[in-house]
Design a protein around this motif. Structure first.
Motif, short mmCIF file in Angstrom:
data_model
loop_
_atom_site.label_atom_id
_atom_site.label_comp_id
_atom_site.label_asym_id
_atom_site.label_seq_id
_atom_site.Cartn_x
_atom_site.Cartn_y
_atom_site.Cartn_z
N GLN A 77 0.82 -1.22 0.00
CA GLN A 77 0.00 0.00 0.00
C GLN A 77 0.86 1.27 0.00
O GLN A 77 1.92 1.31 0.63
CB GLN A 77 -0.92 -0.02 1.21
N ILE A 78 0.38 2.26 -0.72
CA ILE A 78 1.09 3.55 -0.76
C ILE A 78 0.13 4.67 -0.39
O ILE A 78 -1.09 4.52 -0.50
CB ILE A 78 1.68 3.85 -2.16
N ILE A 79 0.71 5.79 0.05
CA ILE A 79 -0.11 6.99 0.20
C ILE A 79 0.62 8.14 -0.49
O ILE A 79 1.84 8.15 -0.56
CB ILE A 79 -0.44 7.30 1.67
N SER A 80 -0.17 9.06 -0.98
CA SER A 80 0.37 10.11 -1.82
C SER A 80 0.20 11.48 -1.18
O SER A 80 -0.13 11.60 0.01
CB SER A 80 -0.31 10.00 -3.19
N THR A 81 0.38 12.50 -2.00
CA THR A 81 0.35 13.89 -1.52
C THR A 81 -0.62 14.70 -2.41
O THR A 81 -1.38 14.12 -3.18
CB THR A 81 1.76 14.52 -1.69
N HIS A 82 -0.50 16.03 -2.30
CA HIS A 82 -1.27 16.91 -3.20
C HIS A 82 -0.78 16.75 -4.65
O HIS A 82 -1.49 17.12 -5.56
CB HIS A 82 -1.10 18.37 -2.74
N ARG A 83 0.46 16.25 -4.83
CA ARG A 83 1.05 16.12 -6.18
C ARG A 83 0.98 14.64 -6.55
O ARG A 83 1.99 13.97 -6.69
CB ARG A 83 2.51 16.61 -6.10
N GLY A 84 -0.24 14.11 -6.70
CA GLY A 84 -0.41 12.66 -6.61
C GLY A 84 -0.59 11.85 -7.89
O GLY A 84 -0.62 10.63 -7.82
N HIS A 85 -0.71 12.51 -9.06
CA HIS A 85 -1.04 11.73 -10.27
C HIS A 85 0.02 10.66 -10.55
O HIS A 85 -0.31 9.55 -10.97
CB HIS A 85 -1.14 12.63 -11.51
#
Ligand code: TPP
Ligand code: MG
Length: 330
Positions: free
Chosen positions: A69-77
């Motif tokens: 599993q990963i989590i991203s940020t506001h810059r996520g595409h």
């Protein structure tokens, strides 16, 4: 799928590198189109582009299994696409349509797909780090060898949630990767004005875990660092902090008229270190790719993006009543 480089027959390793190139170029072309369509008024909200940083998401995700599993940020595409998100549903979400990942109600900064282990982008800087640390704890309790990965920026590494999360992950030896995308700026702030160290990775020492600095524009270097950290995490040895030195080519967001403190020469210098051109050239030099095959790959990617735009344009907007659906408060 286990992706350890040495154990793979050459054939698999070669096709894997081509897939990594395809993934990086898909991110680039997706965002070029998203930026154009945003300027044209077809996309709403805010769009933060990842162009220039593609090697980080792709290098790390190439070392993961689907159920990691990963989590991203506001810059996520880039993180979404590198983990295997669907182009149509992503573009439709940016277009605010019912067929999008959040039924058109979330936009660029809220895309998640649990079925591929993508736990979500997040508009709150550093907000994703504790969430995915919880996923790391769940993975440890489950005991099936899954790992969890937090992507975040240099700016986020100055925020409390980063320190609190990494401390508990180190102490409990959670199967985690903390991947800092150090692009030298947080919005309009120069990293060196808010960070006393030259390397975010040095902070790992304060928590008793390995900290690694990697050229974030070299996808294979990122991949190898991620592989080593994944093996360590799966073996129960705890988290690693990987700092990828990279750079965004575009402004902080796609909003027109934003101030950008970055010198033009600096932007140009980093454009010369284009992670995609560098990798494609390398594969051509190794005889794994021809110029023709590279152009064909790009044409296929552009066609898939065109299809995603068409799919989005033909999809309906959410009905007004949908504004009060999918919420968890009275
Ligand atoms: C808690 C919080 N504070 C401030 C903001 C406004 N903001 C959005 S992005 C950003 C900069 C983040 O920088 P960094 O973590 O380095 O990521 P980058 O944009 O460089 O990828 C800021 C300050 C926010 N969204 N959330
Ligand atoms: Mg930054």
């Amino acid at each position: 799928m286990t992706l350890t480089t040495e154990k793979q027959p050459r054939f698999h390793r070669d096709s894997k590198q081509l897939e990594m190139l395809r993934s990086m170029q898909t991110i680039r072309r997706f965002e070029e189109r998203a930026s154009d369509d945003y300027q044209a008024g077809a996309i709403y909200g805010v769009v933060h582009c990842y162009i220039g940083e593609e090697a980080v998401a792709v290098g790390v995700c190439a070392a993961l299994n689907r159920d990691d599993q990963i989590i991203s940020t506001h810059r996520g595409h880039g993180h979404c696409l590198a983990k295997g998100a669907d182009l149509n549903r992503m573009m439709a979400e940016l277009y605010g349509r019912q067929t999008g990942y959040c039924k058109g109600k979330g936009g660029s900064m809220h895309i998640a797909d649990f079925s591929i282990g993508m736990l979500g982008a997040n508009g709150i800087v550093a907000g994703g780090i504790p969430i995915v640390t919880g996923a790391g704890l769940a993975a440890q309790l489950e005991g099936k060898g899954r790992v969890a990965v937090s992507f975040f920026g240099d700016g986020a590494s100055n925020a409390g949630p980063f320190h609190e999360s990494i401390n508990i992950a180190a102490t409990w030896k959670l199967p985690m990767l903390y991947v800092c995308e150090n692009n030298l700026y947080s919005a309009g702030t120069i990293a060196a004005d808010t960070l006393a160290l030259s390397d975010v990775a040095a902070r790992a020492a304060g928590y008793g875990i390995p900290g690694v600095v990697v050229d974030g524009n070299d996808v294979m270097a990122v991949y190898e660092a991620a592989e080593a950290a994944v093996s360590r995490a799966r073996a129960g040895q705890g988290p690693t902090l990987i700092e990828c030195k990279t750079y965004r080519w575009r402004g902080h967001t796609e909003r027109p008229g934003q101030e950008d403190p970055r010198p033009k020469e600096e932007i140009e210098e980093w454009r010369q270190r284009d992670p995609i051109n560098r990798f494609a050239t390398n594969l051509i030099d190794q005889g794994l790719l021809t110029e023709d095959a590279w152009q064909k790959m790009d044409a296929e990617i552009l066609a898939a993006i065109e299809d995603a735009v068409k799919f989005s344009e033909e999809s309906p907007f959410p009905e007004p009543e949908a504004a009060v659906e999918d919420i968890f408060a009275d």
